[in-house]
Design a protein around this motif. Sequence first.
Motif, short mmCIF file in Angstrom:
data_model
loop_
_atom_site.label_atom_id
_atom_site.label_comp_id
_atom_site.label_asym_id
_atom_site.label_seq_id
_atom_site.Cartn_x
_atom_site.Cartn_y
_atom_site.Cartn_z
N VAL A 29 -55.94 -0.41 -26.17
CA VAL A 29 -55.05 -0.15 -26.58
C VAL A 29 -53.73 -0.75 -26.68
CG1 VAL A 29 -53.74 1.82 -27.50
CG2 VAL A 29 -55.80 1.57 -28.04
N ILE A 30 -52.83 -0.44 -25.91
CA ILE A 30 -51.95 -1.03 -24.95
C ILE A 30 -51.35 -2.23 -25.06
CG2 ILE A 30 -50.58 -1.20 -22.78
CD1 ILE A 30 -51.50 1.19 -21.58
N ARG A 31 -52.36 -3.39 -24.63
CA ARG A 31 -52.49 -4.95 -25.33
C ARG A 31 -52.66 -5.19 -26.29
NH1 ARG A 31 -51.20 -7.89 -20.97
NH2 ARG A 31 -51.99 -9.72 -22.49
N GLU A 32 -52.51 -4.57 -27.45
CA GLU A 32 -52.99 -4.43 -29.02
C GLU A 32 -51.14 -4.28 -29.04
OE1 GLU A 32 -55.77 -2.61 -31.10
OE2 GLU A 32 -57.52 -3.57 -29.62
N GLU A 33 -50.66 -3.49 -29.18
CA GLU A 33 -49.33 -2.98 -29.33
C GLU A 33 -47.89 -4.09 -28.16
OE1 GLU A 33 -48.99 1.34 -27.98
OE2 GLU A 33 -49.93 2.16 -28.76
N LYS A 34 -48.17 -4.64 -27.75
CA LYS A 34 -47.57 -5.49 -26.70
C LYS A 34 -47.75 -6.69 -28.21
CE LYS A 34 -47.11 -3.80 -21.92
NZ LYS A 34 -48.09 -4.13 -21.08
N MET A 35 -48.57 -7.07 -27.76
CA MET A 35 -49.02 -8.18 -28.61
C MET A 35 -48.33 -8.04 -30.41
SD MET A 35 -52.84 -9.86 -27.55
CE MET A 35 -52.87 -11.08 -28.90
N LYS A 36 -48.60 -7.24 -30.53
CA LYS A 36 -47.76 -7.00 -32.03
C LYS A 36 -46.73 -7.02 -32.03
CE LYS A 36 -48.22 -3.20 -35.74
NZ LYS A 36 -48.32 -1.73 -36.15
N LYS A 37 -45.94 -6.76 -31.08
CA LYS A 37 -44.69 -5.79 -30.57
C LYS A 37 -44.13 -8.32 -30.84
CE LYS A 37 -43.81 -1.36 -28.66
NZ LYS A 37 -42.93 -1.39 -27.78
N ILE A 38 -44.87 -8.73 -30.22
CA ILE A 38 -44.58 -10.11 -29.77
C ILE A 38 -44.76 -10.99 -31.35
CG2 ILE A 38 -45.21 -12.23 -28.98
CD1 ILE A 38 -46.37 -10.60 -26.32
N PHE A 39 -45.97 -10.64 -31.68
CA PHE A 39 -46.07 -11.69 -33.23
C PHE A 39 -45.00 -11.52 -34.05
CE2 PHE A 39 -50.20 -12.65 -30.67
CZ PHE A 39 -49.75 -13.95 -30.93
N GLU A 40 -44.65 -9.31 -34.75
CA GLU A 40 -44.60 -9.27 -35.69
C GLU A 40 -42.62 -9.86 -35.18
OE1 GLU A 40 -44.18 -4.72 -35.60
OE2 GLU A 40 -45.49 -5.17 -36.89
N LYS A 41 -41.76 -9.82 -33.93
CA LYS A 41 -41.00 -10.68 -33.51
C LYS A 41 -40.50 -12.44 -33.76
CE LYS A 41 -38.89 -9.05 -29.79
NZ LYS A 41 -38.89 -8.31 -28.41
N SER A 42 -41.93 -12.63 -33.84
CA SER A 42 -41.31 -13.82 -33.53
C SER A 42 -42.74 -14.81 -35.57
CB SER A 42 -42.38 -14.87 -32.29
OG SER A 42 -43.42 -14.39 -32.83
N SER A 43 -42.62 -13.36 -36.25
CA SER A 43 -43.70 -14.17 -37.69
C SER A 43 -42.48 -15.12 -37.88
CB SER A 43 -43.79 -13.15 -38.12
OG SER A 43 -42.88 -12.04 -38.63
N GLU A 44 -41.55 -14.86 -38.19
CA GLU A 44 -40.55 -15.98 -38.94
C GLU A 44 -41.00 -17.84 -38.33
OE1 GLU A 44 -38.82 -16.07 -41.67
OE2 GLU A 44 -40.34 -15.01 -42.68
#
Length: 142
Positions: A11-26
Amino acid sequence: MKFFSYNSYIVIREEKMKKIFEKSSERLWVVFRVLVGILFFTHGGQKLLGWFGSKGTVKLFSLMGLAGIIEICVGVLLILGLFARYTALFGTMDMIGAYFYVHIKSAAFPWQNGGELALLYLVAFLAIMAKGPGMLSLDRNK
């Protein structure tokens, strides 16, 4: 004493990955659009101009020649991000034509008739039509 919990780690890894991908999605979207454009340009360049390790060319004034022209133009316009949704629409129509004109004749399923690439491009163009060009495009304000 707290023991290591594999589920909480996931769960912690998924939350970190979600933040990374949301930040760089554009930025990732621009990479996707440009790579699709480059690959489609090379696809047309192989067909029409004999570039990129092609085994031959097609006649300019033929249906395959028209497909090559469309592929080169769509590729360049996607790289630039110019008229991206309309450009993707032309790419989609080109790939529908490729699948039903070339690939479906030999077998019904893409894994049998070599039509995987045409369908993959089709899906990529549908995504570009849905999302638009993204940042770093000539028609960003549209």
